[in-house]
Design an enzyme around this catalytic site. Structure first.
Site, PDB file in Angstrom:
ATOM      1  N   ASP A   1       4.612   4.388   0.137  1.00 43.42           N
ATOM      2  CA  ASP A   1       5.816   3.664  -0.107  1.00 43.42           C
ATOM      3  C   ASP A   1       6.959   4.173   0.620  1.00 43.42           C
ATOM      4  O   ASP A   1       7.083   5.187   0.835  1.00 43.42           O
ATOM      5  CB  ASP A   1       6.207   3.987  -1.736  1.00 43.42           C
ATOM      6  CG  ASP A   1       5.198   3.581  -2.797  1.00 43.42           C
ATOM      7  OD1 ASP A   1       4.211   2.683  -2.312  1.00 43.42           O
ATOM      8  OD2 ASP A   1       5.230   3.854  -4.003  1.00 43.42           O
TER       9      ASP A   1
ATOM     10  N   ASP B   1      -1.045  -4.149 -12.638  1.00 41.67           N
ATOM     11  CA  ASP B   1      -0.388  -2.639 -13.436  1.00 41.67           C
ATOM     12  C   ASP B   1      -1.137  -2.717 -14.893  1.00 41.67           C
ATOM     13  O   ASP B   1      -0.821  -3.294 -15.782  1.00 41.67           O
ATOM     14  CB  ASP B   1       1.178  -2.819 -13.592  1.00 41.67           C
ATOM     15  CG  ASP B   1       1.755  -3.016 -12.290  1.00 41.67           C
ATOM     16  OD1 ASP B   1       1.090  -2.497 -11.128  1.00 41.67           O
ATOM     17  OD2 ASP B   1       3.136  -3.295 -11.912  1.00 41.67           O
TER      18      ASP B   1
END
Lengths: 208, 252
Positions: B130, B11
């Site tokens: 997702d 990330d």
């Protein structure tokens, strides 16, 4: 200096970064003089056989590459660049290739449970232990392709098992092809580029 | 035979690798190039970089990160987060990414998948989905905006659609499993196996090495992705691979 052939075929910068990493300087070019004065020539490529050959023809690069082979300048084709070295390609129709290596480019046969394109790491098996590229034996390299080279075994240095046996490194004289991406195959790939560097150094010695 | 792939996810915020819980309370983990090189050393097969802020200014910073990583780290690199146009894809691919991953943008504008596949090839286009199990409707729903918004779209149907549009790979995160460290959502990947013909990456829920062997033995996924367990050194990629070899799973 290595000439990386510029014919507008996807991302070639990663190939040049890997060459830099193993100590080979390179330029991206479609200029005949630059290509013919280079110590080695790399034909990269991502995309489809027919349009790639059209692009080489449009830039009059076919006779230049023929001259590269004639002069025995080490020529390395990567992925689609390797496939173009063969006589014929059967991707969306039939297309004439460069014809430096005997054989044809055909679709990977379908087999239950195996996806096409072959995308990922596969393990190489060397058929020519005396080759300078034999270090790849047992190593995994990174593949992304839907077509493969159907060619005589004499030119196959290494291959991988998939739905059929797929030649992964081919070599004849000063012409070498790699079906996988050496620039994306960590140490195994960098070692192969170093082996190619050995070819380049020998060529420079004979030329001088 | 293809090896099963182990993929650490990094990330990235403001040019640094960070990690928080649901993207808040970000902790600085380190320099992306150093961390990517460490993962390469450990035997990672691929890296995913997720731009967690994804503003226009950040995109240039992200491109710089990819440019630097791809000069030192020689494995496939995927960039996701905030990629909304062909130009964004071009920027990341030119910087040295091998694939770009589309998530919310694919839901908002499915044509982008097809345009990207036509211009760069399907092998460059990853669609990230997702999803969570909706008890009421009894289906897997597609979530967007980092899992904050339920679109009501059926994730299994959506997986079929994106493949038709030209997605070359699917990265499927279970929002039910994510952060739990209780293992991958096996039922989700078994359901996806039925409809997915392109390579499939499982994501969400890793806590221990056995979670990887379970997903590879119980489903046909091609790769397993994890972030925190690798960042916080709870697991290393080599530990995961040593375990998988013992379990007769083919790894590099």
């Amino acid at each position: 200096m290595i000439a990386v052939i510029d014919y507008d075929t996807g991302n070639v910068k990663n190939v040049m970064k890997a060459l830099t990493y193993v100590g080979l300087e390179s330029i991206l070019t479609d200029d005949a003089d630059e290509i013919l004065s280079a110590d080695g020539v790399i034909l990269p490529g991502v995309g489809s056989f027919g349009p790639a050959m059209d692009e080489l023809n449009k830039r009059d690069l076919v006779p230049v590459l023929q001259e590269v082979v004639q002069r025995k300048i080490p020529l390395l084709g990567i992925c689609l660049g390797m496939q173009l070295l063969f006589e014929t390609g059967y991707e969306f129709g039939q297309h004439q290739g460069l014809g430096f290596l005997p054989g044809k480019i055909v679709e990977i046969p379908a087999k239950e449970g195996l996806k096409v394109p072959e995308m990922g790491w596969n393990q190489n098996e060397v058929l020519q232990p005396a080759s300078r590229f034999a270090g790849v034996d047992g190593k995994f390299t990174y593949f992304v392709h839907s077509f493969y080279a159907d060619c005589p075994q004499e030119i196959v240095v290494a291959g991988v098992q998939y739905s059929t046996f797929i030649p992964s490194v081919v070599s004849q004289g000063s012409v070498v092809g790699m079906q996988f991406h050496p620039e994306k195959s960590t140490d195994a790939g960098l070692d192969l580029l170093k082996a190619y560097k050995g070819m380049v150094e020998e060529y420079v010695d004979t030329r001088n | 035979m293809l090896a099963k792939r182990i993929i650490p996810c990094l990330d990235v915020d403001d040019g640094r690798v960070k990690k928080g819980i649901n993207f808040v309370n970000l902790r600085d983990i380190g320099d992306p190039v150093e961390i990517a090189a460490m993962y390469q050393e450990q035997g990672a097969d691929e890296l995913v970089f997720l731009d967690i802020t994804a503003t226009n200014e950040q995109r240039k910073t992200m491109a710089d990160v990819i440019e630097r990583v791809s000069s030192q780290v020689f494995m496939p690199l995927t960039v996701g987060g905030g990629i909304r146009s062909i130009e964004d894809m071009q920027t990341m691919l030119r910087a040295g990414a091998d694939k770009v991953s589309l998530n919310s943008a694919a839901v908002n504008n499915p044509a982008l998948i097809q345009q990207g596949a036509e211009k760069f090839g399907s092998q460059c286009i990853v669609v990230a989905i997702d999803t969570w199990w909706n008890e009421e409707t009894e289906q897997y729903d597609v979530m967007v905006k980092g899992g904050r918004e339920d679109t009501g779209l059926n994730a299994i149907q959506w997986a079929k659609v994106v493949q038709k549009l030209g997605a070359g790979e699917l990265l499927i995160t279970s929002m039910d499993a994510d952060g739990t460290k209780n293992g991958f959502d096996i039922a989700l990947y078994q359901a996806m196996d039925e409809v997915v013909d392109v390579p499939l990456i499982a994501s969400g829920g890793v806590g221990k090495v056995e979670d990887f062997s379970e997903v590879f033995q119980e489903t046909n996924v091609d790769a397993g992705l994890a972030a925190s367990v690798f960042h916080f050194r709870e697991l290393t990629v080599d530990q995961v691979k040593a375990h998988l070899r013992e379990q007769k799973v083919v790894v590099r």
